[in-house]
Write an enzyme that holds these catalytic residues in place. Structure first.
Site, PDB file in Angstrom:
ATOM      1  N   GLU A  28      -6.934  -6.679   8.498  1.00 22.86           N
ATOM      2  CA  GLU A  28      -6.421  -5.645   7.699  1.00 22.86           C
ATOM      3  C   GLU A  28      -5.509  -6.189   6.452  1.00 22.86           C
ATOM      4  O   GLU A  28      -5.199  -5.469   5.723  1.00 22.86           O
ATOM      5  CB  GLU A  28      -5.565  -4.439   8.446  1.00 22.86           C
ATOM      6  CG  GLU A  28      -6.512  -3.876   9.245  1.00 22.86           C
ATOM      7  CD  GLU A  28      -7.676  -3.237   8.839  1.00 22.86           C
ATOM      8  OE1 GLU A  28      -7.686  -2.346   7.845  1.00 22.86           O
ATOM      9  OE2 GLU A  28      -8.754  -3.551   8.845  1.00 22.86           O
ATOM     10  N   GLY A  37       3.956  -3.872   3.972  1.00 26.93           N
ATOM     11  CA  GLY A  37       5.490  -3.478   4.061  1.00 26.93           C
ATOM     12  C   GLY A  37       5.409  -2.036   5.134  1.00 26.93           C
ATOM     13  O   GLY A  37       4.430  -1.794   5.783  1.00 26.93           O
ATOM     14  N   ASP A  39       7.562  10.541  -6.882  1.00 21.61           N
ATOM     15  CA  ASP A  39       6.152  10.931  -6.410  1.00 21.61           C
ATOM     16  C   ASP A  39       5.393   9.524  -6.035  1.00 21.61           C
ATOM     17  O   ASP A  39       4.163   9.533  -5.962  1.00 21.61           O
ATOM     18  CB  ASP A  39       5.467  11.560  -7.320  1.00 21.61           C
ATOM     19  CG  ASP A  39       5.475  10.940  -8.621  1.00 21.61           C
ATOM     20  OD1 ASP A  39       6.101  10.016  -8.789  1.00 21.61           O
ATOM     21  OD2 ASP A  39       4.692  11.570  -9.492  1.00 21.61           O
TER      22      ASP A  39
END
Lengths: 222, 222
Positions: free
Chosen positions: A115, A49, A87
DNA sequence: ACTATTGGTGTATAGCATACACATATGCCC
DNA sequence: GGGCATATGTGTATGCTATACACCAATAGT
């Protein structure tokens, strides 16, 4: 170490995350991407993302990141939910629109970047950010939609045997199903049709090949 | 006339919009807020909502805007979807997380500001932004969840008669239901329990009062 | 006491989901 | 070529759930 972009802002930054599933070798797998973000995350895995740019929609952002990070394009996508815990990103305020994406494993679309990797759902490690939560939401969505839509079409190649379709269901639902009732249901609802072709594969009776009827997602019982 | 805040950004601004429903006088109503934004919108109606601040979640933003604009607090809320069309706001790039909120009409919580009003769903005018689309999504969500959850509990006061509950269903679904089957279903699923009290109201047999069992949202058939 | 109004109840039927066991077509091995 | 191993393919009986449907009950007002 606040990010210079959002530090000046009274507002949050917007991103997308994708839970991309496929069924391969009879197992449900998720696409993971490496997260390296010292001092918070060192070589962790997370969902692929990234940021939503000013001139793209959330869906276009998902397409861009899937393409860039894993070379994946043209898959089924649907919006899942938006995650806005304050958070959830340790660096700064990021709100993420999560998507569910589905593809079939037969097509040999392996990730281009090193990756990213496909990981069987049962073996997913603890993920970065709140991605465990997003993955749980996606799994739940997929499981429930399997029962009342024909969403499985996006996990299957064009033509498939009933055994393959049933294995896909079983790997997502996590339990075995009755062969006869399974077949009966799909045929009586007209969800699949026989293609007339058969597939020989090893020392057993050849299996008839089926395809999903119509196009697009269909909700049952309407 | 770009907004000075987002004009400097490569990224979108984040907001929330709420579709807040209630059932009053046997009709489904939605809370609307005035939108005055020349030259784009002059005295139009839209959904209540606004910016998500850097130190609040999407849900907190919804609570804040409902409280500020209409004096409404403590209602049921669930996230609906995020709307990110690039031109959905004519001024600048705003992505909106839409919520569905439900409350009951019996409690006399009238909007405090004159800039909001309750509007019967059938009479909703053309709304500003993409709020028609959001309202349609919310209506659809409510309709479908009515059938497979006990979400109706949030549209009803603590105690209610079966007639009232059925009228709520009928006003949302848009068609009439069978009295006996309706009653049977709720009782056999254990969704409601008799309180033992009765309500006398006019020249007819007094109605028994019921309450939803348990707490929170419950999904049926699990 | 009669009427108008809303509240409250039971049964019969059809369709759907579930449980369950054996014959078939192939490849491989002897 | 015969037998074996393996995955494919098929039908019926049963219970549950959703639906359709009509009449009596309790109250207030006249």
């Amino acid at each position: 170490m606040p990010n210079p972009i959002s530090a000046q802002l009274r507002f949050a930054v917007l991103a997308t995350d994708v839970v991309c599933f496929r069924v391969a070798s009879g197992r449900l797998e998720v696409l993971l991407a490496k997260v390296h973000l010292p001092p918070f995350y060192k070589n962790r895995w997370g969902l692929p993302g990234g940021i939503i740019l000013a001139d793209e929609t959330a869906e276009q952002s998902v397409e861009r990141h899937l393409k860039t990070k894993a070379g994946i394009a043209q898959v089924y996508k649907e919006q899942l939910a938006t995650f806005s815990r304050i958070d959830r990103d340790p660096r700064n305020r990021v709100v993420s629109v999560a998507y569910l994406a589905l593809m079939h494993g037969g097509e040999e679309r392996e990730p281009t970047a090193t990756e990213t990797r496909w990981c069987p759902l049962a073996e997913v490690p603890k993920l970065a950010y709140d991605h465990d939560e997003i993955l749980a939401a996606a799994t739940e969505r997929l499981r429930s939609k399997l029962s009342y839509t024909n969403i499985a079409r996006y996990l299957m190649p064009r033509a498939f045997t009933f055994s393959e379709l049933q294995r896909a269901y079983e790997s997502v639902l996590g339990h075995v199903l009755d062969k006869r009732n399974f077949r009966k249901r799909f045929l009586s609802l007209g969800l699949v049709r026989a293609t007339g072709k058969k597939r020989k594969e090893g020392a057993q009776r050849p299996a008839e090949l089926f395809a999903f009827t119509g196009t697009g997602l269909r909700t049952l019982g309407l």
